[in-house]
Design a protein around this motif. Structure first.
Motif, short mmCIF file in Angstrom:
data_model
loop_
_atom_site.label_atom_id
_atom_site.label_comp_id
_atom_site.label_asym_id
_atom_site.label_seq_id
_atom_site.Cartn_x
_atom_site.Cartn_y
_atom_site.Cartn_z
N SER A 103 -1.33 7.62 -8.88
CA SER A 103 -1.50 6.44 -9.73
C SER A 103 -0.15 5.98 -10.26
N GLU A 104 -0.18 4.75 -10.80
CA GLU A 104 0.97 4.17 -11.47
C GLU A 104 0.54 3.74 -12.87
N GLN A 140 -4.12 2.15 -10.73
CA GLN A 140 -3.39 2.03 -11.98
C GLN A 140 -4.08 2.91 -13.03
N THR A 184 0.88 -1.17 0.00
CA THR A 184 0.00 0.00 0.00
C THR A 184 0.91 1.22 0.00
N PRO A 185 1.29 1.70 -1.19
CA PRO A 185 2.41 2.64 -1.26
C PRO A 185 2.05 4.10 -1.00
N TRP A 186 0.76 4.41 -0.94
CA TRP A 186 0.36 5.79 -0.70
C TRP A 186 -0.17 5.91 0.72
N ASP A 213 -4.80 -1.49 -3.25
CA ASP A 213 -4.49 -0.14 -2.80
C ASP A 213 -3.49 0.57 -3.71
N ARG A 214 -3.43 0.14 -4.97
CA ARG A 214 -2.48 0.77 -5.91
C ARG A 214 -3.23 1.17 -7.17
N VAL A 249 0.81 -5.28 -8.24
CA VAL A 249 -0.46 -4.55 -8.19
C VAL A 249 -1.32 -5.11 -7.06
#
Length: 667
Positions: A622-623, A639, A606-608, A636-637, A633
């Motif tokens: 977003s990525e 895209q 969960t990178p944010w 919590d990511r 993925v």
């Protein structure tokens, strides 16, 4: 933006530089070498050397106004003011300056550079005059014209030269057009020494270029790559010169008035020692001649349709024993000289200031940039460590900082101020005061440098450990082959106010830090770069790469693309970012896209993260096509879709309303 846990700062600058060098970003080539003269007629100058050669380079050299402030003038009053000032100045002449009264002298004092901006700088109806004792003057890229008095062909009633000097020394006259004046175009008189006259156009005149007017044998002069066109005599006339070195000059279209004596090319008079090399004479009477008391050595020149004297006797001297120089082939001289003599549109548009050769510090060079600057000023910084704060004001646009080492690590601008440090008035430094470098001016650029804030957060307990390497608020800024070193808040790209937009483009850079170390509200693109997320010693939370505070109406915040994020932090312990709402402002809604970038295992699933009560889900994070061990993925990511990604490319972020596209102009 602060984490309470600290890490031991065991990293050194040397290891950081070594790691950066290993991470796909190539070192820049040396920028210190001056370009060589063209080898043949097909060659062209991208930039002209801005340092004097020939005799003007000897005995301490000729640097003109270097070390002084840069000013741009467009009126006679300003030109007179700065040319006569006691302190050094680089005086840029923009447009035509018409001098009154007709033929009036403009006195030029020591330590001056007077240079036309592109091919626009003109002095009309006036003369530049160097009085006895004047030294260290550069006159470049000007047209000086039209002080001719009708009917006074011999200049007997007026003395309206284009440039005249008496007992001056260290003067470089380069890339000027001198035309249609009264008396002489260029008079170098009365024991003037260490003179170079290069790449000038002398035309439409009787007495072009005289040297001497003294019984002493002192003057040393280099005369190269000049074009004498439509002139009658004194091309030049050199009287009692200790050394006169003429090479690669072109004499053509000489005035043909039937005068059997006083229509001539080069003349070595009195006790002059003259060397002529690889020049070209076309349609000239008496191409070169010498008094019986003079010595004239000629080699390699070409004569076409010439008549009269071609004297050569004596050994004169060996120029190569005095200074190095490059000879072009005589056959190439007409093409080279007709193309390159006179004012050039790529001279004077960029002013070069050298640190520490001309200015002791980077800030001293920046201080020489005038308010409202309208031309590119490049500060070339020699390899070394410069421990100082650098402030480029909002009224100082078009500034470039350029390191001249082989690697960006060779040139380091560094300081160690944290945000929480107290100022003399008892307030804290804040982000402005902590930043090693602040850039407010628009159209700034930097390359081949390292910026650092080496405040050691592990050694001090302080409320306010943010320590910026660079803070920007200007628009259209570029950084190329630069490194940004720090811990918390390393790089802040901002705008003057929330609702105002500013754009920053970073390519082939290295950025390192731990907490919010790439942050702010400017539209910022980081491309083909390496970002290092430093461990703070935690097993669960070592920091945040980004902290965007983008204005809600701005669709473009941070874009990190085709780059690599690396980290020494444990797996699943680093965030890609969190939303920063300065002072709790709800209109700051961060936008970050990380696309086509490799992510390390340190990136959390969960990178944010939320920040100050603002959830990350309400930001625009977003990525797109990230990869690597940290790119799995999860729910919590977010895209970005391919359809949306098509409108979130580098050009979309930077284009603005003016079509800015720096990504196509990198080296």
């Amino acid at each position: 933006m602060h984490l309470s846990n600290k890490r031991t700062r065991a990293r050194t600058l040397a290891t950081a530089f070594a790691l950066a060098a290993a991470c796909l970003v190539p070192a820049a080539p040396s920028a210190g070498a001056a370009p060589q003269p063209p080898a043949g007629p097909a060659a062209a100058h991208d930039t002209w050397p801005d340092t004097a050669h020939g005799f003007a380079s000897l005995a301490g050299g000729t640097t003109g106004g270097s070390g002084g402030k840069v000013v741009t003038v467009s009126t006679q009053a300003d030109l007179v003011k700065y040319a006569a000032a006691p302190e050094p100045y680089v005086i840029r002449v923009a447009g035509a300056v018409t001098v009154e009264p007709f033929g009036h002298d403009i006195d030029v004092t020591s330590d001056k550079t007077i240079i036309g901006v592109g091919d626009t700088g003109e002095i009309v109806h006036g003369e530049l005059h160097l009085n006895p004792g004047t030294h260290n003057v550069i006159i470049r890229n000007l047209t000086i014209r039209d002080s001719y008095v009708e009917g006074d062909w011999d200049g007997k009633t007026t003395d309206f030269d284009a440039i005249q000097m008496d007992t001056a020394d260290h003067v470089w006259i380069d890339h000027n057009r001198l035309t249609h004046m009264g008396d002489g175009l260029l008079d170098i008189r009365k024991d003037s020494e260490y003179i170079t006259v290069s790449h000038n156009l002398f035309d439409n005149h009787n007495k072009a270029f005289g040297i001497g007017w003294t019984e002493n044998v002192k003057t040393q002069i280099t005369i190269d790559h000049n074009w004498f066109r439509g002139t009658k005599q004194r091309n030049p006339s050199a009287d009692n010169c200790a050394y006169a070195h003429l090479y690669n000059n072109y004499l053509s279209a000489q005035v043909a008035d039937g005068d059997p004596v006083w229509t001539y090319g080069n003349w070595a008079r009195g006790a002059t020692k003259m060397v002529i090399e690889n020049s070209y004479y076309r349609d000239v009477q008496h191409p070169y001649q010498a008094d019986a008391t003079a010595e004239l050595l000629q080699r390699g020149s070409i004569l076409r349709n010439t008549t009269g004297r071609t004297d050569a006797w004596g050994d004169a001297f060996d120029p190569r024993a005095l200074y190095p120089y490059h000879l072009d082939r005589a056959a190439d001289v007409p093409k080279l000289v007709t193309r390159d003599s006179g004012p050039q549109n790529d001279i004077g548009t960029e002013t070069v200031l050298r640190v520490p050769e001309q200015y002791a510090t980077v800030q001293a060079a920046v201080d020489a940039v005038p308010a409202g600057n309208d031309g590119r000023i490049t500060v070339r910084i020699a390899p070394g460590t410069y421990r100082e704060h650098v402030r480029i004001g909002k009224d100082q646009p078009y500034v470039s900082l350029v390191g001249t080492g082989k690697r960006r690590s060779d040139t380091l601008v560094v300081f160690d101020t944290p945000s929480g440090e107290l100022k003399p008035d008892g307030t804290t430094q804040g982000s402005w005061g902590s930043a090693t470098v602040v850039v407010e001016g628009h159209d700034f650029s930097a390359r081949d440098l390292t910026f650092s804030n080496d405040f050691d957060e592990a050694s001090v307990e302080l409320n306010g450990e943010q320590a910026l390497a660079v803070k920007t608020t200007g628009d259209r800024l570029t950084f190329e082959n630069t490194a940004f070193l720090g811990n918390q808040d390393t790089l802040m790209t901002d705008t003057p106010v929330l609702t105002q937009q500013a754009r920053v483009y970073l390519r082939d850079v290295y950025v390192e830090g731990d907490v919010d170390f790439i942050y702010g509200r400017a539209t910022t693109v980081i491309e083909h770069s390496v970002i290092r997320a430093l461990s703070r010693g935690s097993a669960t939370n070592n920091g945040y790469v980004t902290a965007a505070s983008t204005w809600k109406e701005n669709p473009y915040g941070f874009l990190i693309t085709r780059s690599t994020i690396i980290s020494d932090a444990p797996a699943d312990s680093f965030h890609l970012g969190r939303p920063w709402h300065p002072s709790g402002n709800p209109d700051a809604v961060g936008q970050v896209l990380i696309r086509e970038t490799r992510l390390p295992s340190a990136v959390k699933a969960t990178p944010w993260s939320e920040m100050s009560g603002f959830p990350w889900q309400e930001a625009r994070f977003s990525e797109y096509r990230t990869y690597g061990p940290g790119a799995a993925v999860t729910a919590d990511r977010p895209q970005m879709t391919a359809a949306d990604a098509a409108h979130h490319q580098v050009a979309d972020y930077l284009r603005g309303e003016d079509g800015w596209a720096p990504q196509g102009a990198h080296r």
